[in-house]
Design a protein around this motif. Structure first.
Motif, PDB file in Angstrom:
ATOM      1  N   ALA A   1       2.482  -3.423  10.328  1.00  0.00           N
ATOM      2  CA  ALA A   1       3.319  -1.999  10.088  1.00  0.00           C
ATOM      3  C   ALA A   1       3.918  -1.540  11.352  1.00  0.00           C
ATOM      4  O   ALA A   1       4.291  -0.613  11.186  1.00  0.00           O
ATOM      5  CB  ALA A   1       1.645  -1.211  11.178  1.00  0.00           C
TER       6      ALA A   1
ATOM      7  N   LYS B   1       0.549  -1.352   4.946  1.00  0.00           N
ATOM      8  CA  LYS B   1      -0.368  -2.662   5.180  1.00  0.00           C
ATOM      9  C   LYS B   1      -0.650  -3.828   4.546  1.00  0.00           C
ATOM     10  O   LYS B   1       0.000  -3.083   3.202  1.00  0.00           O
ATOM     11  CB  LYS B   1      -1.770  -1.817   4.414  1.00  0.00           C
ATOM     12  CG  LYS B   1      -2.328  -0.362   5.511  1.00  0.00           C
ATOM     13  CD  LYS B   1      -3.194   0.483   5.046  1.00  0.00           C
ATOM     14  CE  LYS B   1      -2.923   1.009   4.089  1.00  0.00           C
ATOM     15  NZ  LYS B   1      -3.503   3.028   3.705  1.00  0.00           N
ATOM     16  N   ASN B   2      -0.979  -4.730   4.620  1.00  0.00           N
ATOM     17  CA  ASN B   2      -1.117  -5.999   4.282  1.00  0.00           C
ATOM     18  C   ASN B   2      -2.546  -5.473   3.160  1.00  0.00           C
ATOM     19  O   ASN B   2      -3.550  -5.541   3.941  1.00  0.00           O
ATOM     20  CB  ASN B   2      -1.396  -7.048   5.151  1.00  0.00           C
ATOM     21  CG  ASN B   2      -1.069  -8.020   4.426  1.00  0.00           C
ATOM     22  OD1 ASN B   2      -1.542  -8.545   3.666  1.00  0.00           O
ATOM     23  ND2 ASN B   2      -0.343  -9.287   5.227  1.00  0.00           N
ATOM     24  N   GLN B   3      -2.346  -6.023   1.752  1.00  0.00           N
ATOM     25  CA  GLN B   3      -3.213  -5.426   0.443  1.00  0.00           C
ATOM     26  C   GLN B   3      -4.465  -6.693   0.798  1.00  0.00           C
ATOM     27  O   GLN B   3      -4.826  -6.861   0.251  1.00  0.00           O
ATOM     28  CB  GLN B   3      -2.101  -5.355  -0.277  1.00  0.00           C
ATOM     29  CG  GLN B   3      -1.693  -4.349  -0.191  1.00  0.00           C
ATOM     30  CD  GLN B   3      -2.780  -2.476   0.441  1.00  0.00           C
ATOM     31  OE1 GLN B   3      -3.073  -1.941  -0.687  1.00  0.00           O
ATOM     32  NE2 GLN B   3      -3.329  -2.333   1.819  1.00  0.00           N
TER      33      GLN B   3
ATOM     34  N   ILE C   1       3.160   4.270   5.281  1.00  0.00           N
ATOM     35  CA  ILE C   1       2.151   3.602   5.820  1.00  0.00           C
ATOM     36  C   ILE C   1       1.889   1.917   5.586  1.00  0.00           C
ATOM     37  O   ILE C   1       0.830   2.082   4.254  1.00  0.00           O
ATOM     38  CB  ILE C   1       0.489   3.956   6.338  1.00  0.00           C
ATOM     39  CG1 ILE C   1       0.683   5.293   7.063  1.00  0.00           C
ATOM     40  CG2 ILE C   1      -0.041   2.900   7.654  1.00  0.00           C
ATOM     41  CD1 ILE C   1      -0.504   6.136   7.575  1.00  0.00           C
TER      42      ILE C   1
ATOM     43  N   GLY D   1       0.733  -1.412  -0.131  1.00  0.00           N
ATOM     44  CA  GLY D   1       0.215  -0.144   0.374  1.00  0.00           C
ATOM     45  C   GLY D   1       0.815   1.288   0.334  1.00  0.00           C
ATOM     46  O   GLY D   1       0.068   2.206   0.263  1.00  0.00           O
TER      47      GLY D   1
END
Ligand code: SF4
Length: 490
Positions: free
Chosen positions: A235, A254-256, A252, A189
């Motif tokens: 994170a 983030k796991n997508q 930032i 992300g």
């Protein structure tokens, strides 16, 4: 000179394998110039090896060495750029680019300057020699020959080329190897402008290095980037990277939640004659059997590139070679010269996407002689079939899958049969995507592999309805049809 043994070798730190010493020459971006080709041919003659092998990271590998390369040879290799100037970081010059970077007609951004900037950064930062030699960085310019499916630790993927929107849009998407071992890196992300890429890479590498210090463990088996990210959590790792960079506050991680099965690229686009983005220029993708190049072949390819191209050849992570920048008028001649070297250029040749790990001769974990069995299969298939599309066939001697089975149409897994103690193969279709066994669930002795694979391929050709149907897609459909047919009718 005292040489430290490594599990993942570089030119200064060979590893001990079953068949002798194993060493790798990092070829960032897979590019070799004529002088480098000649130097490699001379090296092979000096050390008495028949061939050098292109790896599935587009590096070069020497096996079965009786002794370490001496200081003179290392100096010679470093002088022509085949060994890093900074011995501490030679192992992490693991830079993968699309082999068509800068010549790909569909490319969004030529990533070569960015890759060079990263290599310069590495040379100036010997402390990064503390990273695992497996630390692998990919640069994907968004063209038709993509590397986004390769299991790099980190890949920057070009996502926009709109000149009007360039000032507002991010140009690269950051992908990190946070999934299972051997799978493609996933978007986290974070999109970056070109200027932000190098600071981001540097911050990730430095955060990774600190993570290794904290996790510790066997210095010969350093934690991979994935291990450090999992240790902190994505994170928190992202937060540490953000602090390392300073200024940029918008990153930032983030796991997508990407569907892994969707990551698949056309791996044959680089073979045969292809038009470049440069008007009137073409590149030729040449097939190597298991990435093997004799001294005469590599020297010959270098000479062809010097005479009819721009003086460079490019190694590919499919263990093949590209000759770029050939004029239309010279294509026929180049084709003939390549054939004279005993090499073919057709994407549909059974060797074009055939991959095998080191196998029993080189690796203590292997149950089978993957290299010899792969060569036998290639010969058998060439006599049996004319393919209309290339097939990815991978041989792995054990479950570690150095041959990256998840990218394959057909995988042969080596395993020792408990009842007999013999090394045999398990046939899998679809590289974990389909998991259909078209033959039977029995283990196959090596001599039965060609027939079993031929049967699977023949079934595919007989029953595929859609000409575009991929091998795993076809196998999945067969399985679904079988399941449907076996359901009780009401
Ligand atoms: S897949 Fe297994 S047998 Fe093959 S090289 Fe890797 S560890 Fe060795």
């Amino acid at each position: 000179m005292s040489v430290e043994r490594s599990i993942c070798p570089d030119i200064y730190h060979p590893a001990i394998a079953r068949d002798g010493l194993l060493t790798r020459l990092r070829t960032p971006g897979g590019v070799l110039n004529t002088v480098q080709c000649q130097t490699i041919a001379e090296l092979l003659a000096t050390i008495g090896l028949e061939y050098i092998q292109v790896t599935n990271r587009a590096n070069l590998q020497l096996r079965s060495l009786a002794q370490d390369l001496d200081r003179d040879l290392l100096t010679q290799l470093a002088a022509c750029g085949l060994a890093g100037k900074n011995t501490a970081v030679d192992g992490i010059r693991n830079v993968m680019l699309s082999p068509t970077a800068g010549i790909d007609a569909g490319e969004i951004i030529d990533v070569r300057p960015l890759a060079n900037a990263w290599l310069e950064y590495l040379d100036l930062h010997p402390e990064l020699g503390e990273l695992s030699n497996k630390f692998s960085v990919g640069f994907d310019g968004g063209g038709s020959v993509s590397i986004i499916d390769r299991p790099n630790d980190l890949t920057l993927l070009a996502i926009s080329d709109s000149p009007l929107e360039r000032l507002r849009q991010r140009e690269f998407s950051l992908h990190l190897g946070i999934g299972e071992r051997g799978t493609a890196p996933q978007s986290v992300g974070v999109n970056l402008t070109t200027d932000e890429c190098l600071p981001m890479l540097a911050a990730i590498a430095q955060t990774y290095r600190r993570g290794i210090e904290i996790i510790g463990g066997d210095p010969r088996r350093k934690p991979r980037l994935r291990d450090v990210i999992h240790y902190y959590g994505l994170a928190e790792f992202g937060e540490l990277v953000r602090r390392e960079i300073g200024g940029y506050s918008h990153f930032i991680f983030k796991n997508q939640c990407v569907d892994r099965s969707s990551v698949r690229v056309n791996s044959d686009r680089h073979l045969g004659v292809q038009q470049q983005r440069q008007q009137g220029r073409y590149y030729l993708g040449v097939v190597l059997l298991l990435g093997r190049l004799t001294g005469a072949q590599i020297e010959g390819l270098g000479s062809i590139a010097a005479r009819y191209g721009s003086g460079n050849i490019r190694l590919t992570h499919w263990q093949n070679v590209i000759i770029p920048d050939v004029r239309a008028i010279d294509l026929q001649t180049v084709w003939g010269l390549v054939s004279d070297l005993g090499l073919v250029q057709t994407a549909t040749h059974p060797s074009s996407l055939l991959i095998a790990c080191a196998g029993v001769t080189g690796c203590q974990y292997s149950a089978t002689d993957t290299q010899a069995d792969a060569i036998a299969l290639s010969k058998y298939l060439s006599a049996q079939f004319t393919f209309d599309r290339p097939l990815n066939i991978h041989f792995s001697g054990c479950a570690k899958s150095c041959a990256q089975h998840n990218l394959a149409d057909i995988t042969l897994w080596g395993e020792v049969e408990t009842s007999t103690g013999l090394g045999k193969y398990r046939l899998e279709i679809g590289g974990g995507r389909a998991e259909v066994e078209l033959e039977s669930s029995d283990l196959l002795p090596p001599e039965r592999v060609p027939i079993a694979v031929s049967k699977a391929i023949a079934t595919y050709y007989q029953h595929k309805l859609d000409p575009q149907s991929s091998f795993p897609g076809f196998a999945n459909r067969q399985r679904a049809d079988k399941q449907l047919a076996s359901k009780p009718k009401h």
